[in-house]
Design an enzyme around this catalytic site. Structure first.
Site, mmCIF file in Angstrom:
data_model
loop_
_atom_site.group_PDB
_atom_site.id
_atom_site.type_symbol
_atom_site.label_atom_id
_atom_site.label_comp_id
_atom_site.label_asym_id
_atom_site.label_seq_id
_atom_site.Cartn_x
_atom_site.Cartn_y
_atom_site.Cartn_z
ATOM 1 N N GLY A 47 5.295 8.368 9.807
ATOM 2 C CA GLY A 47 5.811 7.015 9.629
ATOM 3 C C GLY A 47 4.649 6.052 9.651
ATOM 4 N N SER A 67 1.497 13.527 9.617
ATOM 5 C CA SER A 67 1.158 12.197 9.109
ATOM 6 C C SER A 67 0.721 11.295 10.263
ATOM 7 C CB SER A 67 2.352 11.625 8.337
ATOM 8 O OG SER A 67 2.011 10.428 7.681
ATOM 9 N N ALA A 68 1.507 10.293 10.625
ATOM 10 C CA ALA A 68 1.149 9.429 11.752
ATOM 11 C C ALA A 68 0.980 10.237 13.030
ATOM 12 C CB ALA A 68 2.214 8.352 11.947
ATOM 13 N N HIS A 119 -2.702 12.787 4.141
ATOM 14 C CA HIS A 119 -2.250 12.379 2.798
ATOM 15 C C HIS A 119 -3.437 12.129 1.869
ATOM 16 C CE1 HIS A 119 1.919 11.820 4.140
ATOM 17 N NE2 HIS A 119 1.465 11.093 5.149
ATOM 18 N N GLU A 151 -2.143 16.919 0.869
ATOM 19 C CA GLU A 151 -0.734 17.208 1.081
ATOM 20 C C GLU A 151 -0.523 18.719 1.157
ATOM 21 O OE1 GLU A 151 0.367 14.498 1.936
ATOM 22 O OE2 GLU A 151 1.291 13.343 0.335
#
Length: 263
Positions: A110, A143-144, A180, A215
């Protein structure tokens, strides 16, 4: 800087640092890492996990927990929804993560700025560090959740939607990560490329390295060993000021930078 408390003892960590949550819009969450995740869950006989969902801004937290429960085949609850632990009603977040009943910690993707701010406001930095380092509680961040496992969030791609104060992160992995990562050049885009942005970071911080994860790729720490996986067979890049950008398919070049056996 690190917020680790003096005197923390270490046990072998179990840490998954995933570049992203899904490999495509219709793919299952964490699908590309499921073989390794489910092997670890089965080996440790894990039945439940705590989800730290604070990076999610436009996604329902409980729905994300339900989705993860289905994918991982275990009970996943958001940390704010746990109503009792060790006989304590309405437990503080720190109490939850300090409990022996916490079997695994999931940290969603997020917005990294929102996530790191909330970790500090909820007093979760040291409890997570203690759970992972002292008790060997598995940490899975994507991700985060991957970003905050490094020393700081300075190499996130996200906007500081709430606060621009760069607070220390968890420091479970000693090198900055850029998740990413993409090195494509978009026709008509006149802004800086990702490589240029990361080169700027390295120019300002010449003593630091940055690992750029594409990714569908992730780093896995287990039994003091560090491995790299990519569902697509892609490499990852390492940025360092004054050096050529380097590309690797394994972690052997990290051996002087991390306290793990690099494979």
């Amino acid at each position: 800087p690190t917020t680790t408390q003096p005197g923390l003892t270490s046990v072998p960590m179990e840490v998954f640092l995933l570049s992203n949550g899904r490999i495509s819009d219709d793919a299952p969450l964490l699908g590309y890492a499921l073989p390794q995740l489910k092997e670890m869950i089965a080996m440790r006989k894990i039945k439940s996990a705590v989800l730290i969902p604070y990076a999610l801004i436009r996604v329902d937290h409980r729905q994300r927990a339900k989705e993860l429960s289905s994918v991982l085949d275990i009970d996943v609850q958001c940390i704010q929804d746990i109503v009792t632990v060790d006989g304590i009603s309405s437990p503080a977040h720190e109490t939850i993560l300090s409990s022996a009943s916490t079997e695994m910690i999931l940290v969603s993707g997020g917005n990294t700025w929102m996530l790191n701010q909330m970790l500090h406001e909820q007093g979760l930095i040291v409890p997570i560090q203690r759970a992972v380092r002292e008790r060997g509680v598995p940490y899975v961040g994507w991700s985060a959740g991957c970003n905050v496992a490094t020393p700081s969030i300075r190499t996130t791609n996200d906007m500081p939607v709430r606060s621009s104060v760069v607070l220390p992160a968890l420091g479970l992995f000693p090198i900055q990560i850029n998740p990413h990562y993409i090195d494509a050049h978009v026709s008509g885009h006149m802004g800086e490329t990702r490589d240029e942005r990361l080169a700027e970071f390295c120019a300002v911080n010449p003593g630091e390295h940055v690992v750029a994860l594409r990714e569908g790729s992730f780093l896995h720490i287990s039994n003091n060993q560090l491995r790299y996986f990519s569902i697509k067979g892609d490499n990852f890049k390492v940025f360092k000021h004054g050096q050529e950008i380097r590309e690797y398919y394994d972690t052997k070049e990290f051996k002087s930078l991390v306290p793990f056996e690099c494979l």
